[in-house]
Design a protein around this motif. Structure first.
Motif, PDB file in Angstrom:
ATOM      1  N   ASP A 272      -4.411   5.352   3.367  1.00 37.01           N
ATOM      2  CA  ASP A 272      -3.427   5.884   2.290  1.00 37.01           C
ATOM      3  C   ASP A 272      -3.492   5.330   1.038  1.00 37.01           C
ATOM      4  O   ASP A 272      -3.053   5.851  -0.047  1.00 37.01           O
ATOM      5  CB  ASP A 272      -2.316   5.336   3.153  1.00 37.01           C
ATOM      6  CG  ASP A 272      -2.257   6.630   4.441  1.00 37.01           C
ATOM      7  OD1 ASP A 272      -2.042   6.184   5.826  1.00 37.01           O
ATOM      8  OD2 ASP A 272      -3.104   8.024   4.082  1.00 37.01           O
ATOM      9  N   LEU A 273      -3.325   3.231   0.998  1.00 39.39           N
ATOM     10  CA  LEU A 273      -3.381   2.716  -0.236  1.00 39.39           C
ATOM     11  C   LEU A 273      -4.273   1.600  -0.332  1.00 39.39           C
ATOM     12  O   LEU A 273      -4.188   1.534   1.033  1.00 39.39           O
ATOM     13  CB  LEU A 273      -1.607   2.177  -0.128  1.00 39.39           C
ATOM     14  CG  LEU A 273      -1.431   2.218  -1.414  1.00 39.39           C
ATOM     15  CD1 LEU A 273      -1.630   2.739  -2.806  1.00 39.39           C
ATOM     16  CD2 LEU A 273       0.072   1.598  -0.556  1.00 39.39           C
TER      17      LEU A 273
ATOM     18  N   THR B  13      -6.434   5.579  -3.630  1.00 41.11           N
ATOM     19  CA  THR B  13      -5.247   5.012  -4.732  1.00 41.11           C
ATOM     20  C   THR B  13      -5.068   3.510  -4.285  1.00 41.11           C
ATOM     21  O   THR B  13      -5.585   3.020  -3.113  1.00 41.11           O
ATOM     22  CB  THR B  13      -4.197   6.242  -3.927  1.00 41.11           C
ATOM     23  OG1 THR B  13      -4.349   7.369  -4.310  1.00 41.11           O
ATOM     24  CG2 THR B  13      -2.915   5.337  -4.751  1.00 41.11           C
TER      25      THR B  13
ATOM     26  N   LEU C 171       6.503   3.010  -1.877  1.00 40.77           N
ATOM     27  CA  LEU C 171       4.879   3.618  -1.918  1.00 40.77           C
ATOM     28  C   LEU C 171       4.964   4.604  -0.810  1.00 40.77           C
ATOM     29  O   LEU C 171       5.187   5.775  -0.739  1.00 40.77           O
ATOM     30  CB  LEU C 171       4.010   3.531  -3.113  1.00 40.77           C
ATOM     31  CG  LEU C 171       3.770   3.007  -3.564  1.00 40.77           C
ATOM     32  CD1 LEU C 171       2.326   1.689  -3.947  1.00 40.77           C
ATOM     33  CD2 LEU C 171       3.935   4.350  -4.401  1.00 40.77           C
ATOM     34  N   ALA C 172       5.248   3.768   0.972  1.00 40.65           N
ATOM     35  CA  ALA C 172       5.161   4.373   1.705  1.00 40.65           C
ATOM     36  C   ALA C 172       5.602   5.257   2.296  1.00 40.65           C
ATOM     37  O   ALA C 172       5.437   5.927   3.426  1.00 40.65           O
ATOM     38  CB  ALA C 172       4.698   3.114   2.852  1.00 40.65           C
ATOM     39  N   ARG C 173       7.483   4.477   1.967  1.00 41.25           N
ATOM     40  CA  ARG C 173       8.122   5.461   2.717  1.00 41.25           C
ATOM     41  C   ARG C 173       8.884   6.332   1.750  1.00 41.25           C
ATOM     42  O   ARG C 173       9.088   7.874   1.973  1.00 41.25           O
ATOM     43  CB  ARG C 173       9.644   4.606   2.665  1.00 41.25           C
ATOM     44  CG  ARG C 173       9.663   3.688   3.916  1.00 41.25           C
ATOM     45  CD  ARG C 173      10.636   2.541   3.790  1.00 41.25           C
ATOM     46  NE  ARG C 173      10.707   1.864   2.882  1.00 41.25           N
ATOM     47  CZ  ARG C 173      10.887   0.544   2.859  1.00 41.25           C
ATOM     48  NH1 ARG C 173      10.067   0.138   3.557  1.00 41.25           N
ATOM     49  NH2 ARG C 173      11.740  -0.194   1.727  1.00 41.25           N
ATOM     50  N   HIS C 174       8.887   6.023   0.380  1.00 46.13           N
ATOM     51  CA  HIS C 174       8.974   7.503  -0.447  1.00 46.13           C
ATOM     52  C   HIS C 174       8.102   7.834  -1.105  1.00 46.13           C
ATOM     53  O   HIS C 174       8.478   8.392  -2.183  1.00 46.13           O
ATOM     54  CB  HIS C 174      10.200   6.710  -1.053  1.00 46.13           C
ATOM     55  CG  HIS C 174      11.533   5.806  -0.680  1.00 46.13           C
ATOM     56  ND1 HIS C 174      12.150   6.542   0.230  1.00 46.13           N
ATOM     57  CD2 HIS C 174      11.580   4.547  -0.865  1.00 46.13           C
ATOM     58  CE1 HIS C 174      12.991   5.849   0.603  1.00 46.13           C
ATOM     59  NE2 HIS C 174      12.508   5.013   0.209  1.00 46.13           N
ATOM     60  N   GLY C 175       7.024   7.973  -0.972  1.00 51.60           N
ATOM     61  CA  GLY C 175       5.776   8.251  -2.304  1.00 51.60           C
ATOM     62  C   GLY C 175       6.266   8.241  -3.800  1.00 51.60           C
ATOM     63  O   GLY C 175       7.489   7.067  -4.179  1.00 51.60           O
ATOM     64  N   TRP C 176       5.351   8.485  -4.700  1.00 53.82           N
ATOM     65  CA  TRP C 176       5.620   8.458  -6.466  1.00 53.82           C
ATOM     66  C   TRP C 176       5.287   9.875  -6.925  1.00 53.82           C
ATOM     67  O   TRP C 176       4.498  11.102  -6.188  1.00 53.82           O
ATOM     68  CB  TRP C 176       5.066   7.136  -6.886  1.00 53.82           C
ATOM     69  CG  TRP C 176       3.744   7.969  -6.389  1.00 53.82           C
ATOM     70  CD1 TRP C 176       3.024   8.649  -7.158  1.00 53.82           C
ATOM     71  CD2 TRP C 176       2.755   7.231  -5.325  1.00 53.82           C
ATOM     72  NE1 TRP C 176       1.131   8.786  -7.375  1.00 53.82           N
ATOM     73  CE2 TRP C 176       1.742   7.641  -5.865  1.00 53.82           C
ATOM     74  CE3 TRP C 176       2.267   7.274  -4.383  1.00 53.82           C
ATOM     75  CZ2 TRP C 176       0.013   7.621  -4.655  1.00 53.82           C
ATOM     76  CZ3 TRP C 176       1.792   6.928  -3.402  1.00 53.82           C
ATOM     77  CH2 TRP C 176       0.318   7.188  -3.533  1.00 53.82           C
ATOM     78  N   THR C 177       5.897  10.124  -7.792  1.00 55.22           N
ATOM     79  CA  THR C 177       5.340  10.996  -9.069  1.00 55.22           C
ATOM     80  C   THR C 177       5.070  10.229 -10.093  1.00 55.22           C
ATOM     81  O   THR C 177       5.051   8.946 -10.820  1.00 55.22           O
ATOM     82  CB  THR C 177       6.500  12.018  -9.516  1.00 55.22           C
ATOM     83  OG1 THR C 177       7.775  10.056 -10.108  1.00 55.22           O
ATOM     84  CG2 THR C 177       6.685  12.353  -7.734  1.00 55.22           C
TER      85      THR C 177
END
Ligand SMILES: Nc1nc2c(c(=O)[nH]1)N[C@@H](CN(C=O)c1ccc(C(=O)N[C@@H](CCC(=O)O)C(=O)O)cc1)CN2
Ligand SMILES: NCC(=O)N[C@@H]1O[C@H](COP(=O)([O-])[O-])[C@@H](O)[C@H]1O
Length: 140
Positions: free
Chosen positions: A12-13, A32, A113-119
């Motif tokens: 995922d990352l 990513t 990043l893993a828990r809440h993501g990003w924009t």
């Protein structure tokens, strides 16, 4: 071939920390990737950031966690932490102090990043969640 090796894990990352090779399009199109850099980008990009900051005579430097793009240290900034340059610092002493800060920041950023993501809008990164206290305290 790094791209093929990474594809076996479907990550995922991908986290680059001290990885001193420039990643090519074939890796970046499929993954990513974030990187930690021992300077406050865009200041002092490249492989010798701590030396370059000392040679320039800056009073503060620090660390940057950024998304990796096809440029070198040009990807959107995710988080930064400031480190003061102290009297008598050489590359080794300053870099060690930067590493202490950047390791904490990297763990915090990967978790968020893993828990809440990003924009990402243009170059503006918005991370979910809030930075942990020990990252923000360094920035006071
Ligand atoms: N496409 C990208 N790949 C990587 C990046 C990036 O921003 N874009 N960051 C690097 C890590 N890095 C800085 O954080 C970095 C690593 C290496 C170099 C570099 O110029 N290497 C030279 C050798 C330099 C030397 O040893 O004197 C080279 O590869 O020819 C710059 C920045 C991870 N990959
Ligand atoms: N431009 C890339 C670069 O300079 N990366 C830097 O290499 C160090 C690795 O430390 P370590 O080997 O102790 O983990 C870290 O400070 C990282 O920011």
């Amino acid at each position: 071939m790094l791209a093929a090796r990474l594809a076996e894990f479907s990550p995922d990352l991908v986290v680059s920390a001290g990885f001193m090779r420039i990643l090519g399009r074939e890796v970046l199109q499929e993954n990513t990737v974030i990187n930690t850099h021992p300077a406050l980008l865009p200041a002092f990009p490249g492989a010798h950031a701590v030396r370059d900051a000392l040679d320039y005579g800056v009073k503060v430097t620090g660390a940057t966690v950024h998304f990796v793009d096809e440029g070198v240290d040009t990807g959107p900034v995710i988080e930064q932490a400031v480190v003061r340059v102290e009297e008598g610092d050489d590359v080794a002493t300053l870099h060690e102090r930067i590493k202490t800060v950047e390791r904490r920041m990297l763990v915090d950023v990967v978790g968020r990043l893993a828990r809440h993501g990003w924009t990402l809008n243009d170059r503006q990164v918005k991370l979910g969640g809030a930075p942990s206290r020990d990252v923000t305290e360094e920035n006071r």
